[in-house]
Design a protein around this motif. Structure first.
Motif, PDB file in Angstrom:
ATOM      1  N   SER A  24       0.867  -1.183   0.000  1.00 38.72           N
ATOM      2  CA  SER A  24       0.000   0.000   0.000  1.00 38.72           C
ATOM      3  C   SER A  24       0.906   1.235   0.000  1.00 38.72           C
ATOM      4  CB  SER A  24      -0.894   0.006   1.238  1.00 38.72           C
ATOM      5  OG  SER A  24      -0.101   0.187   2.406  1.00 38.72           O
ATOM      6  N   SER A  25       0.376   2.346  -0.428  1.00 42.83           N
ATOM      7  CA  SER A  25       1.189   3.567  -0.497  1.00 42.83           C
ATOM      8  C   SER A  25       1.698   3.979   0.885  1.00 42.83           C
ATOM      9  CB  SER A  25       0.420   4.706  -1.159  1.00 42.83           C
ATOM     10  OG  SER A  25      -0.758   4.997  -0.440  1.00 42.83           O
ATOM     11  N   HIS A  26       0.882   3.823   1.914  1.00 43.66           N
ATOM     12  CA  HIS A  26       1.327   4.163   3.276  1.00 43.66           C
ATOM     13  C   HIS A  26       2.445   3.235   3.743  1.00 43.66           C
ATOM     14  CE1 HIS A  26      -1.280   7.440   3.814  1.00 43.66           C
ATOM     15  NE2 HIS A  26      -2.134   6.953   4.709  1.00 43.66           N
ATOM     16  N   SER A  27       2.348   1.956   3.443  1.00 42.49           N
ATOM     17  CA  SER A  27       3.402   1.022   3.845  1.00 42.49           C
ATOM     18  C   SER A  27       4.705   1.340   3.126  1.00 42.49           C
ATOM     19  CB  SER A  27       2.987  -0.425   3.562  1.00 42.49           C
ATOM     20  OG  SER A  27       1.929  -0.790   4.413  1.00 42.49           O
ATOM     21  N   PHE A  28       4.609   1.665   1.837  1.00 34.80           N
ATOM     22  CA  PHE A  28       5.813   2.005   1.082  1.00 34.80           C
ATOM     23  C   PHE A  28       6.455   3.269   1.650  1.00 34.80           C
ATOM     24  CE2 PHE A  28       8.389   3.379  -2.535  1.00 34.80           C
ATOM     25  CZ  PHE A  28       9.029   2.185  -2.843  1.00 34.80           C
ATOM     26  N   THR A  47      15.436   3.482  17.018  1.00 31.99           N
ATOM     27  CA  THR A  47      14.256   3.661  17.853  1.00 31.99           C
ATOM     28  C   THR A  47      13.368   4.711  17.199  1.00 31.99           C
ATOM     29  OG1 THR A  47      15.569   3.155  19.819  1.00 31.99           O
ATOM     30  CG2 THR A  47      13.472   4.286  20.165  1.00 31.99           C
ATOM     31  N   ILE A  48      12.132   4.301  16.886  1.00 29.64           N
ATOM     32  CA  ILE A  48      11.189   5.204  16.223  1.00 29.64           C
ATOM     33  C   ILE A  48       9.843   5.060  16.924  1.00 29.64           C
ATOM     34  CG2 ILE A  48      10.130   5.915  14.052  1.00 29.64           C
ATOM     35  CD1 ILE A  48      12.306   4.246  12.595  1.00 29.64           C
ATOM     36  N   SER A  49       9.294   6.165  17.373  1.00 29.37           N
ATOM     37  CA  SER A  49       8.003   6.111  18.073  1.00 29.37           C
ATOM     38  C   SER A  49       6.864   5.925  17.072  1.00 29.37           C
ATOM     39  CB  SER A  49       7.774   7.387  18.877  1.00 29.37           C
ATOM     40  OG  SER A  49       7.521   8.475  18.014  1.00 29.37           O
ATOM     41  N   THR A  50       5.799   5.332  17.550  1.00 30.85           N
ATOM     42  CA  THR A  50       4.606   5.154  16.722  1.00 30.85           C
ATOM     43  C   THR A  50       4.034   6.518  16.348  1.00 30.85           C
ATOM     44  OG1 THR A  50       4.186   3.107  17.917  1.00 30.85           O
ATOM     45  CG2 THR A  50       2.397   3.949  16.573  1.00 30.85           C
ATOM     46  N   ALA A  54       3.217   7.680  12.623  1.00 32.54           N
ATOM     47  CA  ALA A  54       1.893   8.203  12.255  1.00 32.54           C
ATOM     48  C   ALA A  54       2.026   9.595  11.638  1.00 32.54           C
ATOM     49  CB  ALA A  54       0.987   8.239  13.480  1.00 32.54           C
ATOM     50  N   GLY A  55       2.929  10.398  12.180  1.00 37.85           N
ATOM     51  CA  GLY A  55       3.148  11.744  11.656  1.00 37.85           C
ATOM     52  C   GLY A  55       3.643  11.731  10.218  1.00 37.85           C
ATOM     53  N   VAL A  56       4.508  10.785   9.892  1.00 40.57           N
ATOM     54  CA  VAL A  56       5.021  10.649   8.526  1.00 40.57           C
ATOM     55  C   VAL A  56       3.864  10.395   7.556  1.00 40.57           C
ATOM     56  CG1 VAL A  56       6.345   9.088   7.031  1.00 40.57           C
ATOM     57  CG2 VAL A  56       7.327   9.884   9.170  1.00 40.57           C
ATOM     58  N   LEU A  57       2.869   9.663   8.032  1.00 43.87           N
ATOM     59  CA  LEU A  57       1.715   9.321   7.190  1.00 43.87           C
ATOM     60  C   LEU A  57       0.591  10.351   7.279  1.00 43.87           C
ATOM     61  CD1 LEU A  57       1.492   5.484   7.866  1.00 43.87           C
ATOM     62  CD2 LEU A  57       2.666   6.673   5.999  1.00 43.87           C
ATOM     63  N   GLY A  58       0.747  11.335   8.152  1.00 38.47           N
ATOM     64  CA  GLY A  58      -0.299  12.342   8.312  1.00 38.47           C
ATOM     65  C   GLY A  58      -1.512  11.815   9.052  1.00 38.47           C
ATOM     66  N   ILE A  62      -2.651   7.240  16.301  1.00 36.52           N
ATOM     67  CA  ILE A  62      -1.481   6.381  16.112  1.00 36.52           C
ATOM     68  C   ILE A  62      -1.868   4.932  15.853  1.00 36.52           C
ATOM     69  CG2 ILE A  62       0.109   7.882  17.346  1.00 36.52           C
ATOM     70  CD1 ILE A  62      -0.057   5.957  19.723  1.00 36.52           C
ATOM     71  N   ARG A  63      -3.009   4.496  16.352  1.00 35.40           N
ATOM     72  CA  ARG A  63      -3.406   3.096  16.154  1.00 35.40           C
ATOM     73  C   ARG A  63      -3.606   2.769  14.668  1.00 35.40           C
ATOM     74  NH1 ARG A  63      -8.902   2.883  15.234  1.00 35.40           N
ATOM     75  NH2 ARG A  63     -10.090   4.641  16.033  1.00 35.40           N
ATOM     76  N   LYS A  64      -3.835   3.788  13.854  1.00 35.66           N
ATOM     77  CA  LYS A  64      -4.044   3.554  12.419  1.00 35.66           C
ATOM     78  C   LYS A  64      -2.756   3.212  11.682  1.00 35.66           C
ATOM     79  CE  LYS A  64      -8.371   5.892  11.786  1.00 35.66           C
ATOM     80  NZ  LYS A  64      -9.189   6.687  10.892  1.00 35.66           N
ATOM     81  N   VAL A  65      -1.604   3.379  12.326  1.00 35.88           N
ATOM     82  CA  VAL A  65      -0.325   3.062  11.688  1.00 35.88           C
ATOM     83  C   VAL A  65      -0.019   1.560  11.771  1.00 35.88           C
ATOM     84  CG1 VAL A  65       1.292   3.359  13.621  1.00 35.88           C
ATOM     85  CG2 VAL A  65       1.981   4.019  11.349  1.00 35.88           C
ATOM     86  N   TYR A  66      -0.613   0.865  12.733  1.00 37.73           N
ATOM     87  CA  TYR A  66      -0.281  -0.550  12.963  1.00 37.73           C
ATOM     88  C   TYR A  66      -0.523  -1.470  11.772  1.00 37.73           C
ATOM     89  CZ  TYR A  66       0.407   0.886  17.781  1.00 37.73           C
ATOM     90  OH  TYR A  66       0.865   1.519  18.912  1.00 37.73           O
TER      91      TYR A  66
END
Length: 102
Positions: A24-28, A47-50, A54-58, A62-66
């Motif tokens: 998916s575009s978000h995963s890429f 070390t990268i916070s969730t 999530a911020g990178v994806l807009g 944060i649960r939507k990044v999982y």
């Protein structure tokens, strides 16, 4: 003389040639970010916070990044190193430089 271009990071051709159509575009986008945070700084893992992912994806929640993290794990493009009460660390998986598993 270094074979690397200053102020850049390298991405294996296989990621663009094959995985760009499978992910998916978000995963890429997350994969590119994780590559930058690891290989871009000559690190094995980072070390990268969730919240940061999530911020990178807009994304505001944060649960939507999982699901996107899981997609990258399922393709074995990343490995998540979890530690109780600590922020997850991310490294590149076994398929980082291999064609899409069939």
């Amino acid at each position: 003389m270094s074979k690397f271009i200053p102020n850049s990071f390298q991405v294996p051709n296989v990621l663009v040639d094959e995985y760009i159509t499978e992910l998916s575009s978000h995963s890429f986008k997350l994969l590119m970010f994780i590559i930058r945070k690891t290989k871009g700084w000559q690190k094995h893992k980072d070390t990268i916070s969730t919240t940061q992912l999530a911020g990178v994806l807009g994304l505001k929640m944060i649960r939507k990044v999982y699901p996107y993290i899981k997609e990258l794990e399922d393709f074995d493009l990343i490995k998540v190193h979890k530690s109780l009460s600590k922020t997850n660390q991310y490294s590149l998986g076994k398929n980082f430089t291999k064609p899409v598993p069939k």
